[in-house]
Design an enzyme around this catalytic site. Structure first.
Site, PDB file in Angstrom:
ATOM      1  N   ASN A  94      36.690  15.688 -46.634  1.00  0.00           N
ATOM      2  CA  ASN A  94      36.544  15.853 -48.078  1.00  0.00           C
ATOM      3  C   ASN A  94      37.445  14.864 -48.838  1.00  0.00           C
ATOM      4  O   ASN A  94      38.167  14.077 -48.227  1.00  0.00           O
ATOM      5  CB  ASN A  94      36.842  17.313 -48.440  1.00  0.00           C
ATOM      6  CG  ASN A  94      35.954  17.814 -49.555  1.00  0.00           C
ATOM      7  OD1 ASN A  94      35.714  17.097 -50.518  1.00  0.00           O
ATOM      8  ND2 ASN A  94      35.466  19.034 -49.437  1.00  0.00           N
ATOM      9  N   HIS A 124      59.041   6.569 -39.943  1.00  0.00           N
ATOM     10  CA  HIS A 124      60.050   5.523 -40.096  1.00  0.00           C
ATOM     11  C   HIS A 124      61.304   5.966 -39.350  1.00  0.00           C
ATOM     12  O   HIS A 124      61.524   7.166 -39.127  1.00  0.00           O
ATOM     13  CB  HIS A 124      60.367   5.310 -41.572  1.00  0.00           C
ATOM     14  CG  HIS A 124      59.200   4.769 -42.352  1.00  0.00           C
ATOM     15  ND1 HIS A 124      58.818   3.458 -42.290  1.00  0.00           N
ATOM     16  CD2 HIS A 124      58.319   5.373 -43.184  1.00  0.00           C
ATOM     17  CE1 HIS A 124      57.763   3.272 -43.053  1.00  0.00           C
ATOM     18  NE2 HIS A 124      57.428   4.424 -43.603  1.00  0.00           N
ATOM     19  N   GLY A 151      42.858  22.700 -47.538  1.00  0.00           N
ATOM     20  CA  GLY A 151      43.330  21.696 -48.488  1.00  0.00           C
ATOM     21  C   GLY A 151      44.827  21.447 -48.384  1.00  0.00           C
ATOM     22  O   GLY A 151      45.607  22.354 -48.112  1.00  0.00           O
ATOM     23  N   ALA A 169      45.538  26.392 -46.018  1.00  0.00           N
ATOM     24  CA  ALA A 169      45.837  25.410 -47.062  1.00  0.00           C
ATOM     25  C   ALA A 169      47.344  25.219 -47.213  1.00  0.00           C
ATOM     26  O   ALA A 169      48.113  26.181 -47.161  1.00  0.00           O
ATOM     27  CB  ALA A 169      45.233  25.884 -48.382  1.00  0.00           C
TER      28      ALA A 169
HETATM   29  C1  LIG Z   1      35.878  20.843 -46.215  1.00  0.00           C
HETATM   30  C2  LIG Z   1      36.685  21.983 -46.801  1.00  0.00           C
HETATM   31  O1  LIG Z   1      37.356  22.562 -46.062  1.00  0.00           O
HETATM   32  S1  LIG Z   1      36.622  22.441 -48.443  1.00  0.00           S
HETATM   33  C3  LIG Z   1      37.319  24.097 -48.510  1.00  0.00           C
HETATM   34  C4  LIG Z   1      38.777  24.101 -48.857  1.00  0.00           C
HETATM   35  N1  LIG Z   1      39.288  25.444 -48.727  1.00  0.00           N
HETATM   36  C5  LIG Z   1      40.561  25.715 -48.395  1.00  0.00           C
HETATM   37  O2  LIG Z   1      41.372  24.826 -48.240  1.00  0.00           O
HETATM   38  C6  LIG Z   1      40.904  27.162 -48.195  1.00  0.00           C
HETATM   39  C7  LIG Z   1      41.740  27.369 -46.909  1.00  0.00           C
HETATM   40  N2  LIG Z   1      41.840  28.767 -46.601  1.00  0.00           N
HETATM   41  C8  LIG Z   1      43.021  29.422 -46.317  1.00  0.00           C
HETATM   42  O3  LIG Z   1      44.107  28.849 -46.372  1.00  0.00           O
HETATM   43  C9  LIG Z   1      42.858  30.893 -45.933  1.00  0.00           C
HETATM   44  O4  LIG Z   1      43.975  31.609 -46.460  1.00  0.00           O
HETATM   45  C10 LIG Z   1      42.769  31.108 -44.390  1.00  0.00           C
HETATM   46  C11 LIG Z   1      41.389  30.653 -43.945  1.00  0.00           C
HETATM   47  C12 LIG Z   1      43.840  30.323 -43.635  1.00  0.00           C
HETATM   48  C13 LIG Z   1      43.051  32.547 -43.970  1.00  0.00           C
HETATM   49  O5  LIG Z   1      42.155  33.403 -44.573  1.00  0.00           O
HETATM   50  P1  LIG Z   1      42.194  34.988 -44.134  1.00  0.00           P
HETATM   51  O6  LIG Z   1      41.960  35.134 -42.688  1.00  0.00           O
HETATM   52  O7  LIG Z   1      41.267  35.660 -45.061  1.00  0.00           O
HETATM   53  O8  LIG Z   1      43.713  35.378 -44.363  1.00  0.00           O
HETATM   54  P2  LIG Z   1      44.291  36.458 -45.388  1.00  0.00           P
HETATM   55  O9  LIG Z   1      43.942  36.072 -46.791  1.00  0.00           O
HETATM   56  O10 LIG Z   1      43.904  37.803 -44.890  1.00  0.00           O
HETATM   57  O11 LIG Z   1      45.859  36.255 -45.214  1.00  0.00           O
HETATM   58  C14 LIG Z   1      46.579  36.772 -44.125  1.00  0.00           C
HETATM   59  C15 LIG Z   1      48.060  36.488 -44.356  1.00  0.00           C
HETATM   60  O12 LIG Z   1      48.270  35.069 -44.256  1.00  0.00           O
HETATM   61  C16 LIG Z   1      48.829  34.552 -45.469  1.00  0.00           C
HETATM   62  N3  LIG Z   1      48.172  33.275 -45.737  1.00  0.00           N
HETATM   63  C17 LIG Z   1      46.845  33.028 -45.852  1.00  0.00           C
HETATM   64  N4  LIG Z   1      46.620  31.718 -46.063  1.00  0.00           N
HETATM   65  C18 LIG Z   1      47.837  31.128 -46.093  1.00  0.00           C
HETATM   66  C19 LIG Z   1      48.244  29.791 -46.284  1.00  0.00           C
HETATM   67  N5  LIG Z   1      47.363  28.816 -46.477  1.00  0.00           N
HETATM   68  N6  LIG Z   1      49.565  29.516 -46.219  1.00  0.00           N
HETATM   69  C20 LIG Z   1      50.480  30.513 -46.007  1.00  0.00           C
HETATM   70  N7  LIG Z   1      50.135  31.807 -45.816  1.00  0.00           N
HETATM   71  C21 LIG Z   1      48.832  32.106 -45.862  1.00  0.00           C
HETATM   72  C22 LIG Z   1      48.453  35.584 -46.531  1.00  0.00           C
HETATM   73  O13 LIG Z   1      49.341  35.550 -47.619  1.00  0.00           O
HETATM   74  C23 LIG Z   1      48.560  36.868 -45.745  1.00  0.00           C
HETATM   75  O14 LIG Z   1      49.915  37.199 -45.597  1.00  0.00           O
HETATM   76  P3  LIG Z   1      50.400  38.729 -45.623  1.00  0.00           P
HETATM   77  O15 LIG Z   1      49.757  39.358 -44.397  1.00  0.00           O
HETATM   78  O16 LIG Z   1      51.885  38.630 -45.539  1.00  0.00           O
HETATM   79  O17 LIG Z   1      49.880  39.311 -46.880  1.00  0.00           O
END
Ligand SMILES: CC(=O)SCCNC(=O)CCNC(=O)[C@H](O)C(C)(C)COP(=O)(O)OP(=O)(O)OC[C@H]1O[C@@H](n2cnc3c(N)ncnc32)[C@H](O)[C@@H]1OP(=O)(O)O
Length: 213
Positions: A94, A124, A151, A169
């Site tokens: 992306n 570096h 992301g 992310a």
């Molecule tokens: C080509 C393309 O990809 S375009 C699309 C772009 N989209 C993105 O970048 C979105 C990326 N998605 C994420 O980061 C999501 O959070 C995922 C996929 C990693 C996890 O989703 P889920 O399995 O639904 O996790 P959920 O929301 O239940 O979170 C579980 C725990 O992890 C934590 N957590 C989730 N994502 C993150 C993150 N990115 N960084 C740190 N902690 C996170 C949550 O806060 C939660 O913590 P808690 O248990 O203490 O409350």
């Protein structure tokens, strides 16, 4: 194409050291020339936007070490040298991806990369005097089949992310991640395995309508 063919003897030595993971001179004029070659190509690629897929395909073939026919790389895409990047098929990269490929960067089939991801294979030197005189050291990055990077993820040199795994992310991946897990955070740590419980019934729903749009 062998990019080292036209290099001086010292350029070939520095290039070989770079690929071998040894400390090398990043400021060597031959490495600068290779960087400029990549910059010219990706600048043209990004300028084309979405209007000339044929020319974009030609540029990717020239720029990258290997690229699958159906790889989608959205602008702006930037890289250090290009020739050390290998991209498989059904790969989606992306907007605003930056890959510093001073070591081999291998992106296997079915990898999806969200906006503003950085794959940084090189460091570096820590020592100030070595650093300002161009000392660098690089290690390979491998994204195995079906990895999804969210992301703003950063992957550092020397890291392999196992097949099917998802990186949340904003994570910074400093060490290998096993297959079929979700990992998040800085530094990225495994949050949970991905299991059959994560299936949502999506494929069955598409199958039921004959997989037609
Ligand atoms: C080509 C393309 O990809 S375009 C699309 C772009 N989209 C993105 O970048 C979105 C990326 N998605 C994420 O980061 C999501 O959070 C995922 C996929 C990693 C996890 O989703 P889920 O399995 O639904 O996790 P959920 O929301 O239940 O979170 C579980 C725990 O992890 C934590 N957590 C989730 N994502 C993150 C993150 N990115 N960084 C740190 N902690 C996170 C949550 O806060 C939660 O913590 P808690 O248990 O203490 O409350």
């Amino acid at each position: 194409m062998d990019i080292t063919e036209t290099m001086s003897e010292s350029g070939k030595v520095e290039w070989a050291r770079m690929i071998a993971g040894q400390v090398y001179q990043d400021t060597h004029p031959d490495i600068d020339s290779a960087r400029l070659r990549a910059e010219r190509l990706f600048t043209e690629y990004n300028r084309l936007g979405y209007d000339n897929p044929q020319r974009q395909g030609e540029i990717l073939s020239q720029l990258l070490g290997a690229v699958g026919d159906d790889a989608v790389i959205k602008p702006n895409f930037r890289c250090e040298l290009g020739c050390n990047i290998s991209i498989g098929s059904n790969v989606h990269i992306n907007y605003d991806c930056a890959i510093l490929d001073n070591a081999p960067v291998t992106i296997h089939d079915n990898v999806w990369i969200a906006p503003k991801v950085g794959l940084f294979a090189t460091n570096h030197a820590l020592d100030r005097d070595e650093r300002i005189n161009g000392a660098c050291q690089a290690s390979p990055i491998i994204l195995e089949d079906g990895v999804w990077l969210g992301g703003h993820v950063i992957v550092l040199g020397g890291v392999t992310i196992g097949a099917g795994s998802v990186i949340g992310a904003g994570s910074v991946v400093t060490k290998d991640i096993p297959e079929h897990v979700v990992a998040v955070g800085n530094p990225a740590r495994v949050l949970k395995p991905i299991t059959s419980d994560d299936k949502t019934g999506y494929l069955e729903r598409l199958d039921a309508r004959g997989n037609q749009a």
